[in-house]
Design an enzyme around this catalytic site. Structure first.
Site, mmCIF file in Angstrom:
data_model
loop_
_atom_site.group_PDB
_atom_site.id
_atom_site.type_symbol
_atom_site.label_atom_id
_atom_site.label_comp_id
_atom_site.label_asym_id
_atom_site.label_seq_id
_atom_site.Cartn_x
_atom_site.Cartn_y
_atom_site.Cartn_z
ATOM 1 N N ALA A 36 -8.334 -7.800 14.327
ATOM 2 C CA ALA A 36 -8.131 -6.569 15.092
ATOM 3 C C ALA A 36 -6.865 -5.886 14.589
ATOM 4 C CB ALA A 36 -7.991 -6.898 16.577
ATOM 5 N N ASP A 37 -6.911 -4.570 14.418
ATOM 6 C CA ASP A 37 -5.669 -3.881 14.089
ATOM 7 C C ASP A 37 -5.169 -3.179 15.350
ATOM 8 O OD1 ASP A 37 -7.096 -1.018 12.262
ATOM 9 O OD2 ASP A 37 -7.156 -1.565 14.379
ATOM 10 N N SER A 38 -4.105 -2.391 15.217
ATOM 11 C CA SER A 38 -3.462 -1.874 16.423
ATOM 12 C C SER A 38 -4.352 -0.898 17.178
ATOM 13 C CB SER A 38 -2.111 -1.242 16.092
ATOM 14 O OG SER A 38 -2.195 -0.518 14.908
ATOM 15 N N ARG B 76 -13.830 6.708 11.175
ATOM 16 C CA ARG B 76 -13.647 5.565 12.084
ATOM 17 C C ARG B 76 -13.806 6.030 13.535
ATOM 18 N NH1 ARG B 76 -8.722 1.154 12.467
ATOM 19 N NH2 ARG B 76 -9.550 0.133 14.324
#
Lengths: 76, 163
Positions: A36-38, B76
């Site tokens: 997971a990134d921020s 995204r």
């Protein structure tokens, strides 16, 4: 109930990180195990807030490393 | 002040030292050797460094004042409440420049984001660099990084004025 809390949380995490339920256990580390990134973490916290009706403060969010940490926070 | 940045589609393990060597040569400043903080972040005496990785792109920014960079894919998914992906890269770059991490205030947009520059990284990606000073010049090195010592670094640096 802790199991219900865990399962709701797992659903949120699987939805945001596109991982299978069996990849998520109480010991799973969001960043190290699930990459997971921020942005992912912020999205997860937002959904946790909406689902459980809580407001997560920065100092609490900073302590979330594993799923178990989040469950423990929600059970308080 | 100026920010020096590089974006690469496939970041090899040694691209950070190359970026630092180019920055040292281009800026003429006495910048130390590359080291790594306990969390893996690249650091060097005399320069501020920020790195960002996302699907298909890595970016590094170097400056003589605190700097933050963030790169994301344009497509995204992001919750409407958080704004656009471009908004997000601004918040992330700002948080990285501050060294504070993404606080609730930054995420909610309660904090004015420092002077920033949007970077033309690729057709699929958006990136923002944030500095502790007005960004006047942004130097971008093209895809093919010259090797250290090749003597071509100056010729390969493109200069663009961004405010």
């Amino acid at each position: 109930m802790m199991q219900q809390t865990f399962e709701q949380l797992r659903t949120i995490i699987c939805g945001i990180l596109s991982v299978d339920a069996d990849q998520v256990t109480m010991e799973t580390n969001l960043i190290e195990d699930l990459q997971a990134d921020s942005l992912d973490v912020v999205e997860i916290i937002m959904q946790v807030e909406n689902t459980f009706g809580v407001e997560v403060e920065d100092e609490d969010a900073d302590k979330f490393k594993t799923i178990g940490d989040v469950v423990a926070y929600l059970e308080k | 002040m100026y920010v020096f940045w590089i974006a690469r589609r496939s970041a090899t393990a040694d691209w950070a030292p190359i970026a630092l060597a180019l920055y040292r040569k281009w800026s003429g400043r006495a910048v130390g050797e590359l080291r790594h903080a306990p969390n893996g972040r690249p650091i060097a005496d005399g320069a501020y460094i920020s790195v960002s990785h996302t699907d298909g792109m890595s970016a590094i920014a170097l400056a003589d004042v605190p700097v933050g960079i963030d790169v994301e894919r344009k497509d995204r998914p992001i919750s409407q409440a958080l704004g656009t992906i471009a908004d997000w890269t601004r918040k992330e770059a700002y948080a990285k420049m501050r060294g504070s991490g993404l606080t609730g205030q930054i995420v909610r947009g309660d904090v004015p984001i420092a002077p920033y520059a949007e970077l033309d990284v690729s057709a699929e990606h958006v990136a923002t660099v944030c500095c502790a000073d007005t960004v006047r010049w942004v130097y971008r090195v093209p895809e093919d990084l010259p090797s250290i010592g090749s003597g071509n670094a100056d010729a390969d640096v493109g200069i663009r004025d961004k405010r």
